[in-house]
Scaffold this motif. Structure first.
Motif, PDB file in Angstrom:
ATOM      1  N   GLU A  99     -35.670 -19.710  79.481  1.00 26.55           N
ATOM      2  CA  GLU A  99     -36.288 -19.432  80.784  1.00 26.55           C
ATOM      3  C   GLU A  99     -37.803 -19.579  80.723  1.00 26.55           C
ATOM      4  O   GLU A  99     -38.423 -20.081  81.667  1.00 26.55           O
ATOM      5  N   THR A 103     -39.875 -22.342  82.847  1.00 29.77           N
ATOM      6  CA  THR A 103     -40.958 -21.924  83.743  1.00 29.77           C
ATOM      7  C   THR A 103     -42.258 -22.627  83.388  1.00 29.77           C
ATOM      8  O   THR A 103     -43.030 -23.018  84.281  1.00 29.77           O
ATOM      9  N   VAL A 409     -40.878 -16.025  85.406  1.00 25.40           N
ATOM     10  CA  VAL A 409     -40.411 -15.043  84.422  1.00 25.40           C
ATOM     11  C   VAL A 409     -41.237 -13.782  84.591  1.00 25.40           C
ATOM     12  O   VAL A 409     -42.467 -13.822  84.534  1.00 25.40           O
ATOM     13  N   PHE A 436     -36.083 -14.651  87.207  1.00 20.47           N
ATOM     14  CA  PHE A 436     -35.633 -14.175  85.899  1.00 20.47           C
ATOM     15  C   PHE A 436     -36.485 -12.984  85.478  1.00 20.47           C
ATOM     16  O   PHE A 436     -37.685 -13.111  85.284  1.00 20.47           O
TER      17      PHE A 436
END
Length: 734
Positions: A99, A103, A409, A436
């Motif tokens: 993640e 990102t 994130v 996330f």
């Protein structure tokens, strides 16, 4: 007899020393809680210089929560049924790494945010800074110190050239006049306050002034209580300065040789005669004059403040206006005198040293300073320009980034923002938008865990080794005395492992926390917070050491800063600042005619993640409440223990009434501890607004405008209120 482990209490910034004994001791039965878990025995450490063996109820009961409702294994949210399932560390860390990489590709470094905590040890803070600000190139690390001490940080930097409380706890027992403003130290910093109160009782000439809209336990001990209207602190401080100048109580030599900016400050003081100040503050002119007289007649004045000053839309201005009083009377740099911020959290000071706010870098450096960035890039073996020159997002700007889909994130560790941030309904809506969210904590459930995609089990107090720094700059080693539960890991190890998985292996090649500490203290060399002579070895053998402590000091701890009356500014002088009060960001009006203020209670801590699970502290404060003056209660037809609905422009809450003259008319008080796991409609911060100080970015969590009305709960509501004392359970225990 088993030797106790010497450590530090993990609650407030007083930093009390504790000794911990294992549950099983020769000749003694093993105490167990009602779940059958053995309870470690805790007592005050008489050798600790800050607390001298004293301990409050929170410290005394800390071990009772160490095994309750612990998160033992990573959790991952199943997108199909929107529930958590247990996962391995490998699976959880792989997901986090993917993640972050995704990102970085879509949003760049600015899409990654971490929100940490003064519950971290310094080693945790430091590795997080190295990962985000160094390797990932984003300054988007903020901590709940933003809600706590950032106005004190800004005030110290602007007035003196550097952060760092210049005083020590010994000053509590050497002052002639203690001036406490915006702090209920008797409940929030009880052991430090006990030292002051005992000294005050023994010495009749010593004066104590307490400035607070509530008549708290702190105010009860004072010679003079000034119950000013919320938001009028600067008016009062300027009014005291007006009289000090009128009476000629200035140290002209100090002003001329050690400060700058006094003429501009002096020019505004003409607007603050006692009669004007009294009317604005809602107190008697004679009380203003008496406070000024106490200050004028004292050779050693010590001021103490906390959230009531810092948590304000003009928090930095309040801090600097208080420091002005010390500068105009040269009340600094000697025993018993100086401006002393009482830190809210156990290691908020360590976080400041490690650069744990979005505008800071390790070693009391600033993101905007090119030399400071360059020094870190060399030390961290990074290419020039790797550290961004722009301050990162504060926690509220992270929430705004989630609202605008700018954050990919959001990593939250050791804090509970779904209870502690202002304007909670907005916060919850923003977190629901998060692509996330990683949540890292020792306990489960918490209110914030419900918004996470991955939940990581963190080792907590007693399960990891590291250092913490208290309000008076004492660094204490906190060794592990037991293994982590389940597969929980220290926070710094989690951050370092993610760094290695992202390709920065050489930057996170640490054998243990001692190696992390050795690297960190080298970054403090020649800084105000120089700790280069402090090591784990010395802390183990000598006990706590206070910075500065370096080759320059001969390896000896220095109790006070600025004893030579020179300051870390370009010209070596401290700086005055001239402020008129703007008042509250949201003053009362006909639609919302009361001012709501919030605060802590003696037995609870922040959002009750730990104290809510301890029987004794729950029984001390079994439910939330609202304090209201009898005049206001009579106007509304409210009786003792009857229910009151409180509404602001953002949310509502419902509380049983506590009718008391300890609160001023027109002001009401609600404790800030209860989140949705512990009570219904009792979230104080659901009512608060996010308006913040322009310098410190600290929200005004202490005041907002509200309306009040009697409320009659339905029978079902009464049933739920009866079970306030235990958290709601989630479907699965992990």
């Amino acid at each position: 007899m088993t030797e106790p482990t010497k450590t530090l209490c993990p609650y407030c910034g007083v930093g009390c020393g504790l000794e911990v004994l294992p549950p099983a001791q020769p000749g003694k039965p093993t105490n167990r809680d009602k779940y059958g878990n053995p309870i470690w025995q805790v007592r005050g450490d008489r050798a600790h210089p800050s607390s001298q063996g004293m301990v409050c109820v929170k410290g005394a009961t800390i071990a009772e929560a160490i095994d309750k409702d612990r998160l033992r294994h990573p959790l991952i949210r199943d997108s199909l049924n929107d529930s958590f399932r247990q996962a391995t560390w490998e699976e959880a860390l792989d997901r986090i790494t993917r993640e972050i990489q995704a990102t970085l590709a879509t949003h760049g470094p600015d899409g990654i945010c971490m929100y940490g905590s003064g519950q971290f040890q310094t080693e945790d803070y430091y590795i997080a800074q190295k990962l985000l600000k160094g390797c990932l190139g984003t300054n988007n690390f903020d901590a709940n110190s933003r809600l706590c001490m950032s106005s004190a940080v800004a005030g110290y930097i602007q007035s003196f050239g550097s952060d760092g409380p210049p005083c020590c706890y010994d000053d509590l027992e050497q002052t002639d006049c203690a001036f406490l403003i915006g702090t209920n130290a008797a409940e929030c910093h009880p052991i430090a306050f006990n030292r002051l109160r005992k000294y005050h009782k023994r010495n009749r000439h010593v004066k104590m002034i307490v400035v607070d809209p509530r008549r708290t336990a702190t105010a009860e001990a004072a010679d003079l209580h000034l119950p000013i209207r919320p938001g009028t602190d600067i008016d009062l401080l300027n009014g005291i300065a007006h009289l000090l100048m009128q009476w000629g109580c200035l140290d002209l030599t100090f002003l001329d040789e050690c400060t700058t900016g006094f003429p501009a400050y002096a020019a505004i003081l003409a607007d603050y005669p006692p009669e004007v100040v009294a009317e604005r503050c809602g107190i008697a002119a004679e009380a203003v004059e008496l406070a000024a007289r106490y200050w004028a007649d004292s050779k050693r004045v010590l001021s103490l403040w906390s959230m009531g000053v810092n948590q304000s839309s003009e928090g930095t201005a309040k801090v600097r206006t208080l420091i002005n009083l010390h500068l105009m009377t040269a009340q600094i740099g000697r025993p018993g005198a100086g401006p002393f911020s009482l830190t809210g959290q156990p290691n908020a000071m360590g976080g400041r040293e490690a650069g744990g706010l979005s505008h800071l870098l390790p070693g009391y450096r600033l993101v905007k300073n090119l030399q400071h960035r360059s020094e870190l890039e060399v030390q961290w073996n990074l290419a020039p320009g790797s550290i961004s020159p722009e301050p990162g997002r504060t926690v509220w700007e992270m929430i705004e980034g989630l609202e605008r889909s700018e954050v990919g994130v959001f990593w939250v560790a050791a804090t509970n923002p779904v209870v502690s941030l202002p304007d909670l309904e907005r916060v919850k809506a923003a977190m629901l938008r998060s692509p996330f969210t990683v949540y890292q904590d020792a306990y489960y459930p918490t209110e914030t865990a419900a918004y996470a995609h991955v939940v990581l089990p963190a080792a907590q107090w007693g399960e990891k080794t590291g250092t913490m720094t208290n309000s008076e700059r004492y660094v204490t080693l906190c060794p592990a005395f037991r293994d982590p539960v389940g597969s929980a890991r220290p926070d710094w190890e989690i951050f370092a492992e993610v760094g290695r998985r992202l390709g920065y292996g050489t930057h996170f090649d640490f054998a243990d926390s001692a190696a992390v500490h050795r690297e960190f203290v080298q970054l403090t060399r020649d800084r105000v917070c120089d700790m280069t002579a402090i090591s784990y070895e010395r802390l183990r053998t000598e006990g706590p050491l206070r910075w500065p402590c370096s080759e320059i000091t001969g390896g000896v701890s220095v109790p006070r800063l600025y004893t030579q009356l020179r300051f870390p500014t370009p010209d070596g002088r401290a700086r005055f600042a001239a402020y008129h009060s703007r008042g509250l960001a949201e003053p009362p009006d006909p639609a919302y005619p009361w001012v709501l203020t919030t605060g802590r209670l003696y037995g609870h801590w922040h959002t009750m993640t730990r104290t809510g699970r301890i029987e004794k502290t729950r029984q001390m404060h079994p439910q939330p409440f609202i304090e209201i003056h009898p005049r206001d209660a009579a106007q509304l037809g409210i009786q003792e223990e009857s229910w009151v609905e409180v509404r602001s422009r953002r949310g509502k809450g419902r509380f049983p009434a506590k009718i008391t003259t300890a609160i001023a008319p027109g002001t009401v008080f609600v404790p800030m501890h209860w989140g949705s796991l512990w009570a219904d409609d009792a979230e104080a911060n659901a009512l608060m607004h996010p308006e913040a100080c322009p310098d410190s970015k600290q929200p005004e969590l202490k005041a907002c405008a509200v309306q009040l009305a009697p409320w009659t709960p339905e029978e079902s509501s009464l049933d739920s209120m009866a079970s306030i004392s235990s958290p709601l359970s989630m479907s699965t225990t992990y």
